[in-house]
Design a protein around this motif. Structure first.
Motif, PDB file in Angstrom:
ATOM      1  N   ARG A 175      20.612  43.486  17.443  1.00 26.91           N
ATOM      2  CA  ARG A 175      22.041  43.626  17.761  1.00 26.91           C
ATOM      3  C   ARG A 175      22.314  43.221  19.206  1.00 26.91           C
ATOM      4  O   ARG A 175      23.350  42.624  19.511  1.00 26.91           O
ATOM      5  N   THR A 176      21.386  43.541  20.090  1.00 29.49           N
ATOM      6  CA  THR A 176      21.546  43.159  21.496  1.00 29.49           C
ATOM      7  C   THR A 176      21.529  41.644  21.652  1.00 29.49           C
ATOM      8  O   THR A 176      22.329  41.067  22.401  1.00 29.49           O
TER       9      THR A 176
ATOM     10  N   LYS B  52      25.210  39.548  26.494  1.00 32.09           N
ATOM     11  CA  LYS B  52      23.951  40.096  26.986  1.00 32.09           C
ATOM     12  C   LYS B  52      22.924  38.997  27.279  1.00 32.09           C
ATOM     13  O   LYS B  52      21.899  39.243  27.897  1.00 32.09           O
TER      14      LYS B  52
ATOM     15  N   GLU C 270      18.066  47.558  16.910  1.00 31.09           N
ATOM     16  CA  GLU C 270      18.810  47.586  18.165  1.00 31.09           C
ATOM     17  C   GLU C 270      18.576  46.311  18.975  1.00 31.09           C
ATOM     18  O   GLU C 270      19.478  45.788  19.624  1.00 31.09           O
ATOM     19  N   THR C 271      17.328  45.819  18.944  1.00 28.25           N
ATOM     20  CA  THR C 271      16.997  44.594  19.670  1.00 28.25           C
ATOM     21  C   THR C 271      17.773  43.411  19.124  1.00 28.25           C
ATOM     22  O   THR C 271      18.313  42.591  19.881  1.00 28.25           O
TER      23      THR C 271
ATOM     24  N   ALA D 219      24.735  40.080  20.705  1.00 27.12           N
ATOM     25  CA  ALA D 219      25.829  40.299  21.652  1.00 27.12           C
ATOM     26  C   ALA D 219      25.751  39.216  22.719  1.00 27.12           C
ATOM     27  O   ALA D 219      24.956  39.278  23.642  1.00 27.12           O
TER      28      ALA D 219
END
Length: 214
Positions: free
Chosen positions: A95-96, A102, A92-93, A99
């Motif tokens: 993928r963030t 972000k 998840e980190t 992005a």
């Protein structure tokens, strides 16, 4: 280790082993102590070498890598250790970080996976300076834009400003490993209109053609 050193790629694996050893020595990873200093009721942890092949975005081999790791699973909590500090980033980190919206313009974000770093920063000058500061302390290789990470392939479409992630290579390797590379592909490997209930499963494969899923 024997399998790697006796394989057709033995020269590449030997080179990877030498590079790992030199890196550990240069970074002063350990301190040699006499065996007599080990308490009689304790056994030193042993180690092993983990071999890994890293790939480019097109699936070709980028490099062979060897990593010396300690068999930490032989430790007992409360006896050999109390706390664990493992520099491992979550999917998840990552993928963030990928992005772009972000990431703040002047901020630098770093995700660590053992000895791999993913650095995100919109300011190229700050990014370059940050990499130089790390290189002054540690021997490192700048691989440029991230292409592969944790079994994920990262693809860039700069025209449409889109970053896509897939695990095609990882899935192909799994299918090859379990001799399923010739299995029948299906869009959704589940019987259509089925209701899944973890408390009371209502699907019986005996009533259907299970070969559809093989």
């Amino acid at each position: 280790m024997r399998d790697a050193l006796e394989s057709p790629q033995s020269k590449e694996w030997k080179k990877a082993l030498n590079e790992e050893y030199q890196s550990l020595v240069e970074n002063k990873t350990w301190t040699l102590v006499p065996a007599s200093s080990v308490p009689k009721d304790r056994k030193p942890l042993t180690n092993k070498v983990v071999f890994k092949t890293k790939y480019n975005a097109d699936g070709t081999i980028a490099k062979r890598k060897a990593r010396l790791v300690v068999k930490g699973y032989s430790q007992k909590k409360g006896i050999d250790y109390d706390e664990v500090f493992a520099p491992v980033a979550h999917h998840e980190t990552i993928r963030t970080l990928l992005a772009e919206e972000k990431v703040k313009k002047e901020s630098i974000y770093v995700a660590v996976w053992v000895d791999d770093l993913i650095i995100a920063c919109k300011n190229q000058e700050k990014l370059h300076d940050f990499k130089k500061s790390i290189a002054r302390k540690f021997k490192m290789t700048d691989l440029g834009s991230i292409q592969h990470c944790l079994g994920m392939r990262i693809c860039y479409n700069l025209n449409n400003q889109v970053i896509s992630i897939d695990q095609e290579k990882y899935i192909e390797d799994l299918l090859e490993k379990f001799s399923m590379h010739n299995c029948k592909p299906v869009a959704t490997p589940l019987i259509p209109n089925s209701t899944v209930n973890k408390e009371e499963p209502d699907i019986s494969l005996d009533q259907h053609d299970v070969t559809k899923f093989q």
